[in-house]
Design a protein around this motif. Structure first.
Motif, PDB file in Angstrom:
ATOM      1  N   TYR A  33       0.815  -1.204   0.000  1.00  0.00           N
ATOM      2  CA  TYR A  33       0.000   0.000   0.000  1.00  0.00           C
ATOM      3  C   TYR A  33       0.852   1.258   0.000  1.00  0.00           C
ATOM      4  O   TYR A  33       0.491   2.283  -0.593  1.00  0.00           O
ATOM      5  N   PRO A 102      -6.576  -3.516   6.028  1.00  0.00           N
ATOM      6  CA  PRO A 102      -6.414  -2.451   7.008  1.00  0.00           C
ATOM      7  C   PRO A 102      -5.762  -1.186   6.437  1.00  0.00           C
ATOM      8  O   PRO A 102      -6.151  -0.078   6.792  1.00  0.00           O
ATOM      9  N   ALA A 103      -4.810  -1.364   5.543  1.00  0.00           N
ATOM     10  CA  ALA A 103      -4.075  -0.205   5.064  1.00  0.00           C
ATOM     11  C   ALA A 103      -4.982   0.775   4.334  1.00  0.00           C
ATOM     12  O   ALA A 103      -4.983   1.978   4.606  1.00  0.00           O
ATOM     13  N   ASP A 107      -5.958   4.494   5.656  1.00  0.00           N
ATOM     14  CA  ASP A 107      -5.617   5.692   4.915  1.00  0.00           C
ATOM     15  C   ASP A 107      -6.849   6.516   4.584  1.00  0.00           C
ATOM     16  O   ASP A 107      -6.816   7.748   4.624  1.00  0.00           O
TER      17      ASP A 107
END
Lengths: 199, 199, 199, 199
Positions: A33, A102-103, A107
């Motif tokens: 990511y 999750p990333a 973000d």
DNA sequence: TCGTAATCGAGACGGTACGTCATGTCTTGTT
DNA sequence: AACAAGACATGACGTACCGTCTCGATTACGA
């Protein structure tokens, strides 16, 4: 929405959106990511950066678009069995979050907090989904299907909130079982055909 | 714990930490979170940037340190009345989150997702707090103080998760009342041994 | 120079100078000249940075010290045969420069240009050597040993200048032959026992 | 040479180069060479630092470009009178070096020694100039215009080398007279066909 | 023998510049 | 118009040196 638009000039290349979104997904897969820059995505998509910005106001909007396509539409199906409906709904949302990862979620969260307009838009988008669930639960309460002492909005938060919490703040996996456990936890254990919890 | 170190070399200037953290807090207050650069903080603190980086591996770690000081230590007090204990705990966490604010939390979340080491550290830090609450609840379950059908870990997630969820993803305020409502929602309504509020 | 000095306090560790200079030389050999930081040298020498700065005013002075030890003392030996004397002298300087290498010389040059005090010191050091050569040549001119039209100072510059020039600004090697050629070039070809150039 | 390029993308702002170089020169004049940072130059030029780095790979390259413009183009003019040609050439180079100043020259020298690529580039640039002089002298030797015993390459080094040597390593000034004296020193005194100054 | 003074190791500190990266805007020529 | 290409402004990042400083621990000499 698309009122006759005179559409002068060169028409937009129709598959640019797809190419860009695909490039974004691939970039994340290969470079992680952190390597997801607009430049990188544009280059991989074989598209100019200008073209990206013509379609999405900024990186956050692009990522948001990408995530909303990664999740299957988590529309709440109302069948009359609120427990099952909520369970399915929660599982779907969990699956969507896991798919996005999750990333991305983190973000977007940061983007929401830093760009008020973007934040408002995203919140509004999710508010609708949340409202539907609250209403369905509210009706179930009125029907006497669940404990009348429960506050529908709070319950819904207690179904969805832990999903984000797990994804972002703990090491524990976000499984369908976990999602179902959440439902049982707030609504109480499900009644069994043979031998209910309170005989 | 580790006060036995030989203490070689010039000792660290004790108030540098304070000055830097104070400068960070002030910078956020005046210029908003977006204006928080390490350069700016260092300058405001009257400290060299290198000194900041000697103490904190990066911006995220500094901010994390700052936030953990902004929250009052949300240590769980165990009195024997699990419902009251959890309520106090949840309210404290909520207050801490409100004090820190969505922007900081969101950005730290993003940092956690992008820097694995940082993420692991932060998760571990919170895991301890979470573990304490889980254990306290577990003992209450064994004591028969709460419904034995409840899974302690799930319940705790349903107390804390919604707090983050509200802060980051909805427009609704994060009040003490909301925190208390969460407790009632999972543990069921409080018993009224001597005279309920509306008899 | 060393006037009775009362010498109170702990005496200096005698081999620190050697250790530091050796460490500097080794560091250059292994990590290249770019890696020659005072920190690195001190660490390699097993010495505190403070100790280095107690002996040399700064990095440049340390490097200067190092180079002067790498060159063998290029003192001019005067035998009466000016051509041979100058040739030997020029070859020695060339060898010294090669031993020191372009990087060291270049960095010292920069240090001289940027630190006036250091520059003055170094220039004075070399001026002495230069003066000796000029005087020797001057006497040879008076003796009629060489062309009386030659300006001694200019000639000496034309022996030494090209050495630095080759070392720093060209790719060509700095050989003893080159150094000797320089002498022949300004002083004219050497006279031969049998058959001079102009019979 | 390469004017046939398709010219895609936004063309470079033509006067950025000028503005940056001017800013660099002014900065050196006012703040001395030591105060020449890329940041400062960029700011003074009203240009982003990235723009500077887009055109010059690093500080050294920028300074090198600046110096090559400070020196008037020291192209060798060949008139047939080699002595006069070389004198003019040498004087020009000397003037250029004086205009640039020891600090710049010294720092570039250090940069050349520390950055191999930069060093190679600069050496190649000067090699051309040197080669021209060597060839002109070689032809003069063949024409019998000068002493056939002279090695052209060595002679050229003895003209240019001392210039750098004086500039960087001595306190003596670098005057046109000195440059001319160098020529006389290697080529021998000029012939006086019609009436010498002191018959 | 004990204090005084300098040396040494260790490392914190201020300062300065470096080169890099990513965002989003703008300016060309081309389709 | 849309598009490709790439220049540009902006702003922050983290790193690397330098040389100075402040400790505590040594190690001599002199009183």
């Amino acid at each position: 929405m698309s009122e006759a638009r005179p559409r002068r000039g060169r028409p937009r290349d129709t598959d640019v959106d797809q190419r860009v979104l695909a490039a974004a997904r691939e970039t994340i897969e290969t470079h992680g990511y952190a390597g997801l820059s607009v430049d990188a995505v544009a280059e991989r998509a074989g598209v100019a950066k200008t073209t990206v910005y013509r379609r999405w106001p900024g990186k956050a909007w692009l990522v948001a678009d990408l995530t909303s396509r990664l999740q299957e539409e988590a529309g709440l199906e109302v069948t009359g069995d609120i427990r099952a409906d909520l369970a399915r709904h929660t599982v779907k949302i969990a699956a969507g979050l896991v798919a996005v990862g999750p990333a991305l979620v983190a973000d977007l969260t940061a983007a929401m907090a830093n760009d008020p307009e973007f934040g408002a838009t995203m919140r509004a988008r999710w508010a609708r989904r949340r409202q539907l669930a609250v209403e369905a639960l509210d009706q179930a309460v009125r029907r006497g299907e669940v404990d009348p002492g429960l506050d529908p909005a709070t319950v819904v938060d207690q179904l969805v909130g832990p999903l984000y919490y797990r994804l972002l703040f703990t090491d524990d996996p976000l499984t369908p079982e976990y999602a179902e456990r959440l439902v049982d936890s707030v609504l109480g254990p499900p009644p069994h055909p043979e031998g209910p919890s309170h005989p």
